[in-house]
Design a protein around this motif. Structure first.
Motif, PDB file in Angstrom:
ATOM      1  N   ARG A   8       0.833  -1.208   0.000  1.00 16.56           N
ATOM      2  CA  ARG A   8       0.000   0.000   0.000  1.00 16.56           C
ATOM      3  C   ARG A   8       0.872   1.264   0.000  1.00 16.56           C
ATOM      4  N   GLU A   9       1.983   1.239   0.765  1.00 15.95           N
ATOM      5  CA  GLU A   9       2.848   2.422   0.897  1.00 15.95           C
ATOM      6  C   GLU A   9       3.835   2.579  -0.259  1.00 15.95           C
ATOM      7  N   THR A  10       3.934   1.580  -1.131  1.00 12.46           N
ATOM      8  CA  THR A  10       4.863   1.679  -2.267  1.00 12.46           C
ATOM      9  C   THR A  10       4.096   1.557  -3.578  1.00 12.46           C
ATOM     10  N   TYR A  11       3.800   0.350  -3.987  1.00  9.31           N
ATOM     11  CA  TYR A  11       3.182   0.111  -5.290  1.00  9.31           C
ATOM     12  C   TYR A  11       1.843   0.829  -5.429  1.00  9.31           C
ATOM     13  N   LYS A  45       0.505   3.277  -3.642  1.00 14.61           N
ATOM     14  CA  LYS A  45       0.618   4.730  -3.478  1.00 14.61           C
ATOM     15  C   LYS A  45       1.117   5.405  -4.757  1.00 14.61           C
ATOM     16  N   ARG A  46       2.007   4.723  -5.463  1.00 14.99           N
ATOM     17  CA  ARG A  46       2.605   5.306  -6.669  1.00 14.99           C
ATOM     18  C   ARG A  46       1.868   4.935  -7.951  1.00 14.99           C
ATOM     19  N   SER A  47       0.872   4.073  -7.844  1.00 20.40           N
ATOM     20  CA  SER A  47       0.145   3.626  -9.028  1.00 20.40           C
ATOM     21  C   SER A  47      -0.925   4.633  -9.434  1.00 20.40           C
ATOM     22  N   THR A  48      -1.135   4.745 -10.725  1.00 19.20           N
ATOM     23  CA  THR A  48      -2.211   5.605 -11.226  1.00 19.20           C
ATOM     24  C   THR A  48      -3.441   4.780 -11.595  1.00 19.20           C
ATOM     25  N   LYS A  98      -6.743  -1.433  -7.822  1.00 18.89           N
ATOM     26  CA  LYS A  98      -5.454  -1.837  -7.257  1.00 18.89           C
ATOM     27  C   LYS A  98      -5.499  -3.193  -6.558  1.00 18.89           C
ATOM     28  N   ARG A 111       7.310  -7.830  -3.755  1.00 21.34           N
ATOM     29  CA  ARG A 111       7.441  -6.830  -2.692  1.00 21.34           C
ATOM     30  C   ARG A 111       8.165  -7.432  -1.488  1.00 21.34           C
TER      31      ARG A 111
END
Length: 185
Positions: free
Chosen positions: A148-151, A153-156, A160, A172
């Protein structure tokens, strides 16, 4: 300036299945003959959650090592019967009854190792189509938080959910496990 054969380079197959990746590594020649005994006994690690696959992997790895080295049969103590994702969850607890004490000891030892190479074939578990598929993804709070804090959060992407399937979790998890230095393959 480091090779897989070097002392202190710990290798892990976190979803070993029948041990094919460790077996192929042993057979590859990437581990120099004079490093083979040390690597096998102390620096190769494998995890498996399915009991039958665990036993098959242990036998495959042991037989491969024995065919390369000859001599006295040496058991592979680097294998652990475990859910790789669960063993690093904040709420993970080992078997307190002592039934699997040797396995617990290997879990504790492996978690302390400075793993630099993670190899293998991650599990794949995309969303099930119905309850009858019995393929529902488990919840791993710590790992899912990392996603949640990486992929995520940075995904558009707007959807998800698939970021939490076991294949993406494996990538991950492996990235978290090696930290800032190592190889995931």
């Amino acid at each position: 300036d480091t090779s897989i054969s070097d002392e202190g380079v710990h290798v892990l197959d976190p979803f070993t299945g029948t041990g094919t990746f460790i077996v192929r590594l042993l057979q590859s020649g990437l581990i120099k003959p004079h490093d083979l005994a040390r690597k096998y006994r102390y620096e190769l690690h494998a995890n498996e959650i399915v009991l039958l696959a665990y036993y098959v992997a242990a036998i495959n790895i042991e037989e491969t090592y024995h065919s390369l080295r000859g001599g006295e049969y040496v058991p592979f103590d680097g294998i652990v019967l475990t859910d790789t994702f669960q063993m690093f969850e904040d709420d993970d607890e080992l078997d307190d009854l002592g039934i699997f004490q040797a396995n617990n000891d290997r879990v504790v030892a492996q978690k302390k190792r400075d793993i630099r190479v993670i190899i293998g074939n991650p599990p794949y578990s995309a969303a099930q189509k119905s309850e009858n598929d019995a393929n529902k993804n488990n919840v791993y709070t710590t790992l899912d938080s990392s996603i949640r804090e990486t992929y995520a959060k940075r995904s558009t992407a707007t959807l998800k959910y698939n970021l939490y399937d076991s294949y993406i979790r494996a990538i991950r998890w492996a990235s978290n496990r090696i930290g800032n230095e190592g190889v995931v393959a």
